[in-house]
Design a protein around this motif. Structure first.
Motif, short mmCIF file in Angstrom:
data_model
loop_
_atom_site.label_atom_id
_atom_site.label_comp_id
_atom_site.label_asym_id
_atom_site.label_seq_id
_atom_site.Cartn_x
_atom_site.Cartn_y
_atom_site.Cartn_z
N VAL A 1 20.86 -12.97 -0.44
CA VAL A 1 21.15 -12.27 0.81
C VAL A 1 20.61 -10.84 0.74
CG1 VAL A 1 22.97 -11.45 2.36
CG2 VAL A 1 23.20 -13.67 1.22
N LEU A 2 19.70 -10.51 1.64
CA LEU A 2 19.13 -9.16 1.73
C LEU A 2 19.74 -8.46 2.93
CD1 LEU A 2 15.34 -9.90 1.05
CD2 LEU A 2 17.15 -9.44 -0.60
N SER A 3 20.38 -7.33 2.70
CA SER A 3 21.04 -6.59 3.77
C SER A 3 20.08 -5.56 4.36
CB SER A 3 22.29 -5.88 3.24
OG SER A 3 22.88 -5.09 4.25
N ILE A 4 19.77 -5.72 5.66
CA ILE A 4 18.85 -4.80 6.36
C ILE A 4 19.58 -4.23 7.58
CG2 ILE A 4 16.54 -4.49 7.34
CD1 ILE A 4 16.36 -5.55 4.55
N PRO A 5 20.50 -3.29 7.39
CA PRO A 5 21.24 -2.75 8.53
C PRO A 5 20.41 -1.77 9.36
CG PRO A 5 21.96 -1.69 6.51
CD PRO A 5 20.99 -2.76 6.11
N TYR A 6 19.39 -1.18 8.77
CA TYR A 6 18.55 -0.18 9.44
C TYR A 6 17.09 -0.59 9.26
CZ TYR A 6 22.88 1.86 7.80
OH TYR A 6 24.19 2.04 7.47
N ILE A 7 16.28 -0.33 10.26
CA ILE A 7 14.89 -0.79 10.21
C ILE A 7 14.15 -0.18 9.03
CG2 ILE A 7 13.84 0.97 11.73
CD1 ILE A 7 13.23 -2.87 11.73
N ARG A 8 14.53 1.03 8.65
CA ARG A 8 13.81 1.69 7.56
C ARG A 8 14.02 0.99 6.22
NH1 ARG A 8 14.78 7.84 5.54
NH2 ARG A 8 13.17 7.86 3.95
N VAL A 9 15.16 0.29 6.08
CA VAL A 9 15.45 -0.40 4.82
C VAL A 9 14.46 -1.54 4.58
CG1 VAL A 9 17.18 -1.83 3.64
CG2 VAL A 9 17.88 0.23 4.86
N SER A 10 13.89 -2.08 5.65
CA SER A 10 12.95 -3.20 5.50
C SER A 10 11.75 -2.81 4.64
CB SER A 10 12.48 -3.69 6.87
OG SER A 10 11.75 -2.69 7.56
N ARG A 11 11.42 -1.52 4.61
CA ARG A 11 10.27 -1.08 3.80
C ARG A 11 10.49 -1.39 2.33
NH1 ARG A 11 8.98 5.10 5.05
NH2 ARG A 11 10.39 5.24 3.29
N ALA A 12 11.74 -1.32 1.89
CA ALA A 12 12.04 -1.49 0.47
C ALA A 12 12.39 -2.94 0.11
CB ALA A 12 13.18 -0.57 0.06
N LEU A 13 13.23 -3.58 0.93
CA LEU A 13 13.71 -4.92 0.56
C LEU A 13 12.80 -6.04 1.02
CD1 LEU A 13 17.61 -4.89 0.90
CD2 LEU A 13 16.15 -4.25 -1.02
N LEU A 14 12.19 -5.90 2.21
CA LEU A 14 11.29 -6.96 2.68
C LEU A 14 9.89 -6.68 2.18
CD1 LEU A 14 12.70 -7.51 6.28
CD2 LEU A 14 13.29 -8.67 4.15
N SER A 15 9.77 -6.66 0.88
CA SER A 15 8.51 -6.33 0.20
C SER A 15 8.21 -7.39 -0.84
CB SER A 15 8.62 -4.95 -0.46
OG SER A 15 9.72 -4.89 -1.34
N ALA A 16 7.00 -7.38 -1.33
CA ALA A 16 6.53 -8.43 -2.25
C ALA A 16 7.41 -8.63 -3.47
CB ALA A 16 5.09 -8.15 -2.66
N PRO A 17 7.91 -7.57 -4.13
CA PRO A 17 8.72 -7.81 -5.34
C PRO A 17 9.95 -8.68 -5.10
CG PRO A 17 8.03 -5.52 -5.24
CD PRO A 17 7.65 -6.14 -3.92
N LEU A 18 10.54 -8.62 -3.89
CA LEU A 18 11.73 -9.41 -3.59
C LEU A 18 11.38 -10.72 -2.87
CD1 LEU A 18 13.97 -6.40 -2.71
CD2 LEU A 18 14.51 -8.08 -4.45
N LEU A 19 10.50 -10.64 -1.89
CA LEU A 19 10.13 -11.86 -1.17
C LEU A 19 9.37 -12.83 -2.08
CD1 LEU A 19 9.06 -10.43 2.32
CD2 LEU A 19 11.26 -11.39 1.63
N GLY A 20 8.79 -12.31 -3.15
CA GLY A 20 8.05 -13.17 -4.08
C GLY A 20 8.94 -13.95 -5.03
N LEU A 21 10.25 -13.73 -4.99
CA LEU A 21 11.15 -14.42 -5.92
C LEU A 21 11.18 -15.93 -5.70
CD1 LEU A 21 14.12 -11.88 -5.92
CD2 LEU A 21 12.75 -12.52 -7.91
N HIS A 22 10.91 -16.39 -4.48
CA HIS A 22 10.96 -17.83 -4.21
C HIS A 22 9.89 -18.58 -4.99
CE1 HIS A 22 7.41 -18.22 -1.57
NE2 HIS A 22 7.67 -16.98 -1.22
#
Length: 466
Positions: A6-27
């Protein structure tokens, strides 16, 4: 059994850090992994299309607008205890500025007000009692089922699937709610900060995280010294945002800089933190300085931060017809929190990064995250603390400086306290490429471990998903 990340994105600016290759690549490393994005923007088609793939699903969550009065008061009290208790506990070892200025309520352009003696005493008492984390955590447990519990998140956390929570911020209702759920359900959790404030000045951590992923040595110090996170729970990960920067820049065609003019960018901040009058004075001075010393061969780009149409009109009026200043408004993906227009996040970030990558020097009012982004792109950075209105003095800004005159959160950064000092530093950076590059490197070395994106993914996998 599926694992839900579960990735928490309460603010649009947070997407820069969490919706990035290091985390999305875990699958790619765990095939039974489902990545779930919890965000108020989850029903926005543009947001979903930019970050969606078959292994990513979206859950829309919006913080409640109405909470019964007694519980609302208890929630606010718990937050005050968490923040002020942290400042009290560290009042002599890093949070002196924040503790000493408790009695000042910032207003626009220095129109501050002081708390009454009774109000200040109440804040100090809250800080004293909040210095132990037990009290605010107990209140959270007491009110949790009435304030945080909801059907949407219940469905996410219930069932046989393993749930692992990753958060990027240490403030706000959504992340407090998700931290409460992960604690109640005894789920694994990790903090991947989207800015250093999350480990530095935003109070005690929202959760007893299994893993705290620090971006660089300064955050490592904050985790150990301020939050007593044991070394075994600290992952020296590096900046996921900077790895995102690398990938975005790789996709942008790089124009030849053989005929490019040199550029200076001035980054403004909100008028609650730096008076617009002083910001105008600095920008006007720099424009005049560049004209006199460089014959107008250096462009000056001013990126003001305005939160209303009235502020925008004031800025436009001031610089209308001014040939020495180019106005450029910040992109929503860089400054936005609660709002999202549906524009392309990557296009906005590409525009933002292109501006910084083409700049030779960035000057900022006080401090803003643009300074660290610019330094990462080998741009010289100066923090401007000149304030002719006296606002920074009345806010005791001198407490932010170390004994050697350097800034507490960025000892490698150049600081200007006068216009003369600003002119001297700017001139040197424009004529001495080695000095400018060394200055940028001195900033970045405290804020990023320079781990590659693939290595980040492997480290997160090994420490959290194995």
């Amino acid at each position: 059994m599926t694992t839900k990340l579960v990735l928490s994105i309460p603010y649009i600016r947070v997407s820069r850090a969490l919706l990035s290759a290091p985390l999305l690549g875990l699958h790619k490393l765990k095939h039974d992994l489902e990545i779930v994005v919890v965000s108020p923007f989850s029903d926005n088609d543009a947001f979903r299309s930019q970050h969606g793939c078959e292994d990513v699903s979206f859950v829309k969550y919006e913080a409640p607008t109405v909470v019964d009065r007694p519980y609302r008061y208890l929630y606010s009290l718990a937050e005050q205890l968490r923040m002020l208790g942290y400042y009290y506990e560290l009042r002599n070892s890093g949070m002196k500025y924040y503790w000493q200025t408790l009695g000042i309520v910032y207003g626009p352009n220095g129109d501050d007000r002081k708390l009454t003696s009774i109000q200040l005493l109440a804040k100090r008492l809250i800080g004293f009692f909040g210095s132990s984390t037990g009290l605010w955590r107990s209140i959270d447990k007491l009110i949790g089922s009435r304030v945080y519990e909801n059907d949407i998140i219940d469905e996410l956390f219930d069932g046989d699937d393993e749930v692992i929570l990753i958060q990027a911020s240490s403030w706000g209702f959504q992340d407090k709610m998700l931290a409460w759920y992960s604690s109640q359900k005894k789920c694994k959790s990790a903090l991947v900060p989207y800015t250093t404030d999350q480990l530095w000045v935003n109070g005690y951590l929202l959760n007893n995280y299994d893993l705290v992923c620090v971006q660089g040595p300064f955050e490592d110090l904050c985790a150990r010294k301020y939050h007593q996170v044991p070394d075994k729970k600290i992952l020296r990960l590096g900046s996921t945002w900077f790895r995102n920067v690398d990938e975005i820049l790789d996709r942008i065609p790089q124009a030849s800089d053989l005929l490019a003019r040199r550029k200076v960018v001035y980054a403004g901040v909100a008028i609650d933190y730096f008076p617009r009058q002083s910001e105008f004075e600095a920008v006007d001075f720099i424009a005049d300085c560049l004209l006199k010393q460089f014959n107008g061969d250096v462009d000056l780009i001013y990126r003001p931060f305005a939160t209303s149409h009235e502020e925008q009109s004031e800025i436009v009026s001031h610089y209308e017809g001014h040939s020495g200043v180019i106005l450029q408004w910040p992109e929503q993906a860089c400054a936005g929190l609660e709002e999202y227009s549906g524009s392309s996040i990557e296009m906005e970030l590409a525009s933002y990064l292109t501006t910084l990558a083409q700049a030779d020097v960035l000057i900022m009012s006080h401090t803003t995250s643009l300074g660290w982004d610019a330094a990462y792109l080998d741009c010289g950075v100066i923090a401007n603390f000149f304030d002719g209105t006296g606002t920074l003095d009345q806010r005791m800004a001198e407490l932010r400086f170390l004994a050697d005159g350097k800034l507490d959160c960025a000892p490698g950064m150049e600081i200007a306290r006068s216009l003369e000092e600003l002119a001297s530093q700017l001139t040197r950076m424009l004529v001495d490429d080695l000095y400018r590059s060394d200055s940028a490197a001195n900033i970045v070395k405290d804020w990023d471990y320079s781990t590659s994106s693939d290595d980040m993914t492997k480290q997160i996998f090994e420490h959290l998903l194995c």
